[in-house]
Scaffold this motif. Structure first.
Motif, PDB file in Angstrom:
ATOM      1  N   VAL A 173     114.746  11.932  -7.429  1.00  0.00           N
ATOM      2  CA  VAL A 173     113.476  11.779  -7.002  1.00  0.00           C
ATOM      3  C   VAL A 173     112.772  12.951  -6.305  1.00  0.00           C
ATOM      4  O   VAL A 173     111.594  13.339  -6.622  1.00  0.00           O
ATOM      5  N   GLY A 174     113.683  13.599  -5.501  1.00  0.00           N
ATOM      6  CA  GLY A 174     112.881  14.641  -4.884  1.00  0.00           C
ATOM      7  C   GLY A 174     112.577  15.952  -5.604  1.00  0.00           C
ATOM      8  O   GLY A 174     111.709  16.575  -5.616  1.00  0.00           O
ATOM      9  N   LEU A 175     113.597  16.347  -6.662  1.00  0.00           N
ATOM     10  CA  LEU A 175     113.411  17.192  -7.372  1.00  0.00           C
ATOM     11  C   LEU A 175     112.396  16.907  -8.409  1.00  0.00           C
ATOM     12  O   LEU A 175     111.685  18.047  -8.795  1.00  0.00           O
ATOM     13  N   LYS A 176     112.301  15.682  -8.993  1.00  0.00           N
ATOM     14  CA  LYS A 176     111.305  15.468  -9.890  1.00  0.00           C
ATOM     15  C   LYS A 176     109.837  15.551  -9.086  1.00  0.00           C
ATOM     16  O   LYS A 176     108.854  16.090  -9.878  1.00  0.00           O
ATOM     17  N   ASN A 177     109.871  15.276  -7.870  1.00  0.00           N
ATOM     18  CA  ASN A 177     108.332  15.379  -7.096  1.00  0.00           C
ATOM     19  C   ASN A 177     108.196  16.759  -6.955  1.00  0.00           C
ATOM     20  O   ASN A 177     106.903  17.290  -7.172  1.00  0.00           O
ATOM     21  N   ILE A 178     109.031  17.745  -6.686  1.00  0.00           N
ATOM     22  CA  ILE A 178     108.683  18.990  -6.660  1.00  0.00           C
ATOM     23  C   ILE A 178     108.408  19.661  -7.857  1.00  0.00           C
ATOM     24  O   ILE A 178     107.299  20.269  -8.313  1.00  0.00           O
ATOM     25  N   ASN A 179     109.070  19.333  -9.155  1.00  0.00           N
ATOM     26  CA  ASN A 179     108.929  19.809 -10.435  1.00  0.00           C
ATOM     27  C   ASN A 179     107.374  19.490 -10.825  1.00  0.00           C
ATOM     28  O   ASN A 179     106.626  20.106 -11.279  1.00  0.00           O
ATOM     29  N   THR A 180     106.990  18.144 -10.413  1.00  0.00           N
ATOM     30  CA  THR A 180     105.605  17.776 -10.741  1.00  0.00           C
ATOM     31  C   THR A 180     104.554  18.731 -10.127  1.00  0.00           C
ATOM     32  O   THR A 180     103.533  18.924 -10.559  1.00  0.00           O
ATOM     33  N   ARG A 181     104.659  18.624  -8.814  1.00  0.00           N
ATOM     34  CA  ARG A 181     103.851  19.320  -8.019  1.00  0.00           C
ATOM     35  C   ARG A 181     103.529  20.607  -8.282  1.00  0.00           C
ATOM     36  O   ARG A 181     102.383  21.227  -8.271  1.00  0.00           O
ATOM     37  N   LEU A 182     104.647  21.179  -8.706  1.00  0.00           N
ATOM     38  CA  LEU A 182     104.365  22.801  -9.032  1.00  0.00           C
ATOM     39  C   LEU A 182     103.611  22.832 -10.391  1.00  0.00           C
ATOM     40  O   LEU A 182     102.915  23.847 -10.377  1.00  0.00           O
TER      41      LEU A 182
ATOM     42  N   PHE B  54     106.710  21.040   1.580  1.00  0.00           N
ATOM     43  CA  PHE B  54     107.581  19.985   1.451  1.00  0.00           C
ATOM     44  C   PHE B  54     108.449  20.354   0.014  1.00  0.00           C
ATOM     45  O   PHE B  54     108.485  19.350  -0.610  1.00  0.00           O
ATOM     46  N   THR B  55     108.703  21.465   0.015  1.00  0.00           N
ATOM     47  CA  THR B  55     109.579  22.032  -1.170  1.00  0.00           C
ATOM     48  C   THR B  55     110.896  22.299  -0.815  1.00  0.00           C
ATOM     49  O   THR B  55     111.567  21.868  -1.931  1.00  0.00           O
ATOM     50  N   PHE B  56     111.205  22.954   0.217  1.00  0.00           N
ATOM     51  CA  PHE B  56     112.594  23.201   0.527  1.00  0.00           C
ATOM     52  C   PHE B  56     113.517  22.175   0.731  1.00  0.00           C
ATOM     53  O   PHE B  56     114.589  21.873   0.308  1.00  0.00           O
ATOM     54  N   GLN B  57     112.798  21.174   1.481  1.00  0.00           N
ATOM     55  CA  GLN B  57     114.030  20.128   2.066  1.00  0.00           C
ATOM     56  C   GLN B  57     114.538  18.976   0.855  1.00  0.00           C
ATOM     57  O   GLN B  57     115.453  18.814   0.948  1.00  0.00           O
ATOM     58  N   PRO B  58     113.445  18.701   0.016  1.00  0.00           N
ATOM     59  CA  PRO B  58     114.300  17.832  -1.074  1.00  0.00           C
ATOM     60  C   PRO B  58     115.319  18.621  -1.755  1.00  0.00           C
ATOM     61  O   PRO B  58     116.241  18.107  -2.378  1.00  0.00           O
ATOM     62  N   ILE B  59     115.283  19.911  -2.247  1.00  0.00           N
ATOM     63  CA  ILE B  59     116.075  20.562  -2.746  1.00  0.00           C
ATOM     64  C   ILE B  59     117.346  20.781  -1.968  1.00  0.00           C
ATOM     65  O   ILE B  59     118.608  20.433  -2.601  1.00  0.00           O
ATOM     66  N   ILE B  60     117.168  20.890  -0.595  1.00  0.00           N
ATOM     67  CA  ILE B  60     118.503  20.919   0.247  1.00  0.00           C
ATOM     68  C   ILE B  60     119.225  19.426   0.251  1.00  0.00           C
ATOM     69  O   ILE B  60     120.338  19.707   0.434  1.00  0.00           O
ATOM     70  N   GLU B  61     118.319  18.590   0.381  1.00  0.00           N
ATOM     71  CA  GLU B  61     118.758  17.224   0.534  1.00  0.00           C
ATOM     72  C   GLU B  61     119.793  16.879  -0.704  1.00  0.00           C
ATOM     73  O   GLU B  61     120.505  16.265  -0.602  1.00  0.00           O
ATOM     74  N   ASN B  62     119.141  17.270  -2.008  1.00  0.00           N
ATOM     75  CA  ASN B  62     119.646  16.986  -3.277  1.00  0.00           C
ATOM     76  C   ASN B  62     121.088  17.721  -3.154  1.00  0.00           C
ATOM     77  O   ASN B  62     122.217  17.196  -3.467  1.00  0.00           O
ATOM     78  N   ALA B  63     121.182  19.030  -2.769  1.00  0.00           N
ATOM     79  CA  ALA B  63     122.520  19.668  -2.568  1.00  0.00           C
ATOM     80  C   ALA B  63     123.481  19.081  -1.424  1.00  0.00           C
ATOM     81  O   ALA B  63     124.660  19.006  -2.023  1.00  0.00           O
ATOM     82  N   ILE B  64     122.967  18.507  -0.417  1.00  0.00           N
ATOM     83  CA  ILE B  64     124.096  18.034   0.379  1.00  0.00           C
ATOM     84  C   ILE B  64     124.511  16.629  -0.257  1.00  0.00           C
ATOM     85  O   ILE B  64     125.590  16.462  -0.128  1.00  0.00           O
TER      86      ILE B  64
END
Length: 580
Positions: free
Chosen positions: A536-545, A466-476
């Protein structure tokens, strides 16, 4: 994360420092004092040898000057006789000159010759009418062909000193003795400057080259050089040639010391040669013994120090092994000294460190699991809410099959979220999830396109789920200003130095510098994720990485207003193992 251990350089070692200090404070001073002492003794012995050479040269020069002065007086005495000059000038007549010759000329010349017991004196007359007599009077024409005589007669010189080597290619019964002799030639003129002949003094060299010295020597003749050899060795021709080529007044050649003397009015060079004694070798032996003793003392001193340093190195090595093995090994204790006591206390510290490390690992593992579960489930309600809103809006306007397709895509997404507990999935799986998401978003935004710049070999690389979708969602959500605005998304992946680099680029409206700075500040914040706010999505991905791969793996965001936005991250490269 394990802390990198500091390595000990050579110059930081106690052993090296002690060795350097010992050498600087002990060995070097002893060596310098020994060398200085030896050099002074060596130079003193060398100066004494040079002094001996100069004494011999001075003695010889004084002798030569005495002989030159004596020869000059005899010459002046002979040439000052008017009767002799007249006799040599005029044609000889037996009736007129014989009685005069017997009465006065013969007696005068005999007296002059007897006054110089060293020399054989000859008068070579230009007047060929006078008969040869007394073994003194000879005709000049008989020796005029001799090269040395001919050159002298043709020159402007009044007198000339020669030696036997100048006549080495001549054998003539009328020639004066030349072997081991110095030859003095003097042109005779009357008061009217008429040439009468030449006076020749043939003087044995021993009268010139006698000297007083503490050592006996041999005399070597070589051209116009006389070498007084006090060394006791036989000097070969090559060595003599090298010595004659030297221009210094005092010089050393091999193991020999030489002093050279040249007289201004005597065209012969006097060289005295002595050999250096073995005193220098004795000094070298003394220095060698002294240095050997110092080295032996140094080795004994360093042996115990090296043993101590070796025990310390073993202790440090064992500590390194224990640290790298998560404190599971202990330092072996050897002997009963200060080092062994240090090892025992270090083992106690390792026991405590192992216990604390185990407790921290348990706490960290529990904390990570709790946070990951919370983060994984935090996105799902948010996503479902947005998706349902899209479906609701679209289904009110249209009654076609697009809604059915979108519903299928939503089902796939929902299934993807709840179907597996794996934290890492392949790039291919994430791409399929991205396509499902875009199929739904295209109901609202019809001008969205996707470009995949990924090597097929990287499709099996593992990345967090669940890494790509939050980034795409933020871009849209934040890259479009209207539904009709076109938006191109480019997904790239590459591998460098065993690290997988992934980036998602969009050509949306981008961000202002202030917005970009605020977003980076939010990502860098250690505060818990809030469900409020659009990042929230980008923050979530950054924290998990960061939780999965450490601080070096985090989101990197670049953006220019009305140009683009690029989100990248870099993680260790691993591949999914395919079952056969």
């Amino acid at each position: 994360m394990k802390q990198k251990l500091k390595t000990l350089s050579l110059f930081d070692s106690i052993y090296t420092k002690f060795l350097v200090q010992l050498v600087l404070l002990t060995f070097i001073p002893i060596a310098l004092i020994s060398i200085l002492f030896s050099f002074n003794m060596y130079q003193g012995e060398k100066d004494r040898r040079y002094e001996l050479n100069n004494q011999v040269n001075t003695s010889v020069v004084n002798n030569i000057n005495v002989n030159l002065e004596f020869t000059s007086r005899i010459t002046q005495s002979l040439l000052s006789s008017n009767e002799l000059n007249t006799f040599l000038k005029n044609p000889y007549s037996v009736e007129a000159d014989y009685d005069n010759y017997i009465a006065s000329i013969q007696s005068y010349v005999k007296a002059a010759i007897q006054s110089d017991s060293r020399s054989d004196i000859f008068i070579y007359m230009e007047n060929s009418s006078i008969p040869m007599s007394m073994d003194v009077f000879y005709h000049l024409d008989d020796i005029r062909h001799v090269a040395a005589i001919s050159d002298f007669l043709d020159s402007d010189a009044i007198d000339l000193w020669l030696c036997g080597d100048d006549f080495s290619d001549t054998s003539d019964p009328y020639l004066f003795p030349v072997s081991d002799r110095f030859i003095y030639l003097r042109k005779a003129y009357d008061y009217k400057k008429s040439f009468l002949g030449i006076l020749v003094f043939s003087i044995p060299e021993k009268y010139f080259l006698s000297f007083d010295a503490q050592e006996e020597g041999t005399l070597i003749s070589k051209g116009h050089s006389r070498i007084i050899n006090l060394s006791g060795d036989t000097l070969d021709g090559a060595f003599l040639s090298d010595m004659l080529a030297k221009n210094e007044s005092c010089f050393q050649l091999e193991s020999y010391l030489a002093a050279k003397e040249t007289l201004p009015n005597f065209p012969f060079t006097i060289i005295t040669v002595t050999k250096r004694t073995n005193y220098g070798q004795l000094l070298l032996l003394f220095v060698f013994i002294l240095v050997s003793f110092a080295c032996f003392s140094l080795i004994l001193c360093l042996r115990n120090l090296k043993k101590l340093v070796s025990q310390m190195d073993d202790c440090l090595t064992a500590m390194d092994i224990s640290i790298h093995n998560n404190y599971t090994t202990r330092i072996p204790v050897k002997g009963n000294n200060e080092i062994s006591h240090i090892c025992e206390r270090i083992n106690l510290l390792l026991n405590q460190a192992a216990l604390l490390s185990e407790q921290n690992i348990r706490k960290e593992t529990s904390n990570k699991e709790t946070r990951l579960i919370a983060l994984q489930h935090q996105i799902n309600p948010h996503f479902i809410y947005n998706t349902m809103e899209v479906f609701s809006s679209k289904m009110k306007l249209y009654g076609h099959y697009e809604e059915s397709d979108a519903m299928v895509a939503f089902a796939n997404i929902f299934r993807y979220n709840i179907s597996t507990n794996d934290a890492l999935v392949t790039v291919a799986e994430e791409l399929r999830q991205m396509h499902n998401y875009l199929n739904i978003q295209k109901l609202r935004y019809t001008n969205i396109s996707l470009i995949e710049d990924i090597n097929p070999a990287l499709l099996f690389a593992l990345i967090p789920k669940f890494t790509f979708q939050p980034i795409i969602e933020n871009a849209i959500s934040h890259g479009l200003t209207s539904k009709e605005q076109p938006l191109t998304l480019t997904v790239s992946a590459s591998v460098t130095d065993d690290f997988l680099s992934v980036s998602i680029l969009d050509n949306g409206i981008g961000m202002l510098p202030r917005q970009l700075a605020n977003l980076k500040k939010t990502l860098a914040s250690t505060e818990e994720i809030s469900t409020d706010g659009h990042s929230v999505g980008l923050k979530n991905i950054n924290t998990r990485l960061i939780l999965y791969f450490g601080e070096s793996s985090h989101l990197t965001i670049e953006s220019r207003h009305e140009k683009y936005t690029k989100v990248s991250f870099r993680i260790p490269y691993t591949q999914k193992v395919l079952s056969s």
